[in-house]
Write a protein that holds these residues in place. Structure first.
Motif, PDB file in Angstrom:
ATOM      1  N   PRO A  20       1.060 -26.287 -42.595  1.00 42.99           N
ATOM      2  CA  PRO A  20       0.912 -27.127 -41.422  1.00 42.99           C
ATOM      3  C   PRO A  20       0.254 -26.000 -40.212  1.00 42.99           C
ATOM      4  O   PRO A  20       0.228 -25.452 -40.496  1.00 42.99           O
ATOM      5  N   THR A  21       0.202 -26.794 -39.302  1.00 40.20           N
ATOM      6  CA  THR A  21      -0.856 -25.973 -38.077  1.00 40.20           C
ATOM      7  C   THR A  21       0.097 -25.314 -37.276  1.00 40.20           C
ATOM      8  O   THR A  21       0.948 -26.138 -37.024  1.00 40.20           O
ATOM      9  N   TYR A  22      -0.675 -24.057 -37.134  1.00 42.15           N
ATOM     10  CA  TYR A  22       0.452 -23.264 -36.304  1.00 42.15           C
ATOM     11  C   TYR A  22       0.204 -23.657 -35.328  1.00 42.15           C
ATOM     12  O   TYR A  22      -1.454 -23.062 -34.293  1.00 42.15           O
ATOM     13  N   VAL A  23       1.161 -23.921 -34.202  1.00 40.73           N
ATOM     14  CA  VAL A  23       1.030 -24.463 -32.686  1.00 40.73           C
ATOM     15  C   VAL A  23       1.899 -23.165 -32.195  1.00 40.73           C
ATOM     16  O   VAL A  23       3.350 -23.908 -31.346  1.00 40.73           O
ATOM     17  N   PRO A  24       1.723 -22.139 -31.321  1.00 40.52           N
ATOM     18  CA  PRO A  24       3.446 -21.162 -30.695  1.00 40.52           C
ATOM     19  C   PRO A  24       3.101 -21.640 -29.539  1.00 40.52           C
ATOM     20  O   PRO A  24       2.331 -22.016 -28.836  1.00 40.52           O
TER      21      PRO A  24
END
Length: 543
Positions: free
Chosen positions: A52-56
């Motif tokens: 998954p793309t990491y979006v903090p």
């Protein structure tokens, strides 16, 4: 290659398109399969497309920032919580979930905590809670009858059964790659907030199956009952392994039903800096942990602990936490999570109950080397189904459960219902009610969790003391070779290390000697240890 493999640089090479694996003999040996655009060795994919793309997301600034991977600490409750999910996402469905618990199971019916969380979810999640100490057996039994398996199953990494990656995962559990890979995860922002390392460790054979419970890099410590030491007028001054043995002997008083120690094997591995599995030598070769000097020294030290008479005589028959709770054992090694769990368990009946960890030290009095724990120590899996709507609904629920600190969802899961399970003190901190002790136990976190935060503000002084300790301990932490990689070992080698678990107990208790260790190592090598070394060395060399 003369330096330990670094997971971040490894994934960076993959993202850059480097051909780091793909030796045909290794692919055949581990049962890996090759497909267009993706091959794997030992379950490690050559691309990161499945991750998954990491979006903090940040909802609150920590009072104790993360240091080298330690958990951020929050001493204050936000003045306002953010509702991260606009409305209950569930469709009114009913699901079952199996999780472990190291404590007294809460009631599953008439439980106002569960009722409140189910209302927030919009679906009913019913727990099948199993004894954490017997969870490996319970899990194996459940997996043997997959048709009857709960919808959602928690799997601690230390309870992974043989042939889990090759047979159980692809045949029993849902492949989440089509739902969460890349930007698809953005549909579930709280899941996208989980760091990439945790997702990587939840992947098998280049596909994403697990939902992670991320953890800090320091997972274990050596605790003592500082309330008991205070009553005895003892101020601990432990700087090396012998100091610890001396203290545990001093604390031992059989007439008072008080013993200095439980089985201290985990402590032995900590203070002797025993590698989790493989040690990389200066010339780029691999030694298994049982072949290292540190492992042998740890066994010698733990045998000395038992020989000292400081170990509780019922160590093999009584749960260590119970002895620690009752004060029959004063020093114990345990996971850091037990610190606040013990406070929750004991403060209601003993307001003076207290434990604290020894500051980090090496067995020889020098600074220790701590090896970072895996980015998640527990993950969960969804039962395989052809019903895509059911999978999507479960991921909707997971997105709620993964809400981070600073959200209304996190607050409810952590503290329960205000006015029922806690009240607000004048400082705004939650004060648990008696009902909280019986109705709230760790359950949801074992299914999925956001980035772990130290926010147990309901226990005065806990956040400060534990955050400062983990910051200090993490300063000694290094990444072991293969850190953070979920490697699927060839099935034929799944059980060759089992004899060492028994041997560790036998040598510690004086039933066997270190000469038996030498014989066991030779047996391990001839039973497949050398082939297993070649398997790992191949991954290392190719990377």
């Amino acid at each position: 290659m003369n330096a330990p493999i670094n997971r971040r640089s490894f994934l960076g090479m993959l993202a850059a398109g480097a051909a780091v694996v793909g030796v045909p003999s290794l692919l055949t040996a581990c049962g890996g399969t090759a497909s267009t655009g993706s091959t794997n060795v030992g379950g490690i994919a050559t691309t990161t497309d499945h991750l998954p793309t990491y979006v903090p997301i940040t909802y609150a600034e920590p009072d104790y920032p993360s240091v080298n991977g330690s958990l951020p600490g929050f001493e204050k409750i936000p003045e306002e919580f953010v509702q991260s999910v606009d409305a209950p996402p569930g469709k009114g469905s009913s699901f079952t979930a199996m999780t472990p618990l190291w404590g007294t199971p809460p009631p599953t019916t008439g439980n106002q905590y569960y009722e409140a969380v189910n209302e927030m979810l919009g679906s009913t999640l019913t727990f099948q809670i199993a004894d954490g100490n017997e969870y490996g057996t319970t899990l194996a039994t459940a997996l043997a009858a997959p048709k009857d398996l709960p919808d959602w199953v928690s799997v601690p990494t230390w309870n992974i059964p043989p042939r889990f990656a090759s047979e159980v995962v692809p045949n029993v559990f849902q492949d989440l790659t089509p739902y969460l890979a890349g930007d698809k995860v953005k549909k579930w922002p709280n899941l996208a907030n989980i760091p990439t390392a945790a997702w990587s460790y939840s992947s098998f054979d280049g596909k994403l199956y697990g939902l992670p419970f991320p953890t800090g890099v320091i997972n274990d410590s050596i605790f003592y009952r500082d309330d008991i030491l205070s009553e005895l007028g003892i101020t601990p001054d432990v700087k090396n392994g012998q100091d610890l043995i001396d203290l545990m002997v001093e604390l031992t008083d059989p007439g008072a039903k008080r013993y200095g120690a439980h089985d201290m094997w985990t402590a032995a591995t900590l203070i002797h800096s025993v590698v989790p599995k493989w040690k990389l030598t200066d010339d780029g070769k691999l030694l298994h942990r049982v072949e290292t000097d540190e492992y042998r020294e740890a066994l010698e030290w733990n045998a000395a602990v038992f020989a000292s008479g400081a170990v509780h005589p019922d160590v093999d028959n009584t749960w260590g936490k119970q002895l620690f709770w009752d004060g029959e054992v004063v020093v114990i090694n345990d996971g850091l999570g037990s610190w606040h769990e013990n406070l929750a368990q004991m403060l209601g009946t003993n307001p003076n109950w207290s434990q604290t960890p020894f500051p980090p030290f090496g067995a020889d009095g020098n600074d220790p080397t701590y090896y970072k724990g895996n980015p998640c120590s527990i993950f969960s899996f969804l039962k395989k189904t052809d019903d895509e709507a059911r999978v999507t609904e479960l991921l909707d629920l997971a997105n709620v459960l993964a809400a981070p600190f600073g959200t209304t969802e996190y607050d409810l899961i952590a503290n329960g219902v205000e006015g029922v399970h806690f009240t607000r003190g004048s400082d705004g901190l939650p004060v648990p009610t008696e009902l909280a002790a019986s109705e709230i136990q760790p359950t949801y976190m074992f299914l999925v969790d956001g980035p772990e935060a130290n926010a147990k503000v309901q226990y005065p002084g806990f956040v400060k003391e534990s955050s400062e300790f983990t910051q200090l301990a993490a300063s000694y932490a290094v990444e072991p070779v293969f850190w953070g990689l979920q490697i699927s070992e060839p099935d034929q080698y799944a059980s060759i290390g089992q004899p060492f678990e028994d041997l560790e107990k036998d040598i510690s208790r004086g039933r066997k000697s270190l000469s038996d260790l030498d014989a066991a190592i030779e047996t391990w090598r001839s039973a497949g240890g050398e082939e297993l070394r070649t398997f790992y060395q191949g991954i290392l060399d190719e990377s």
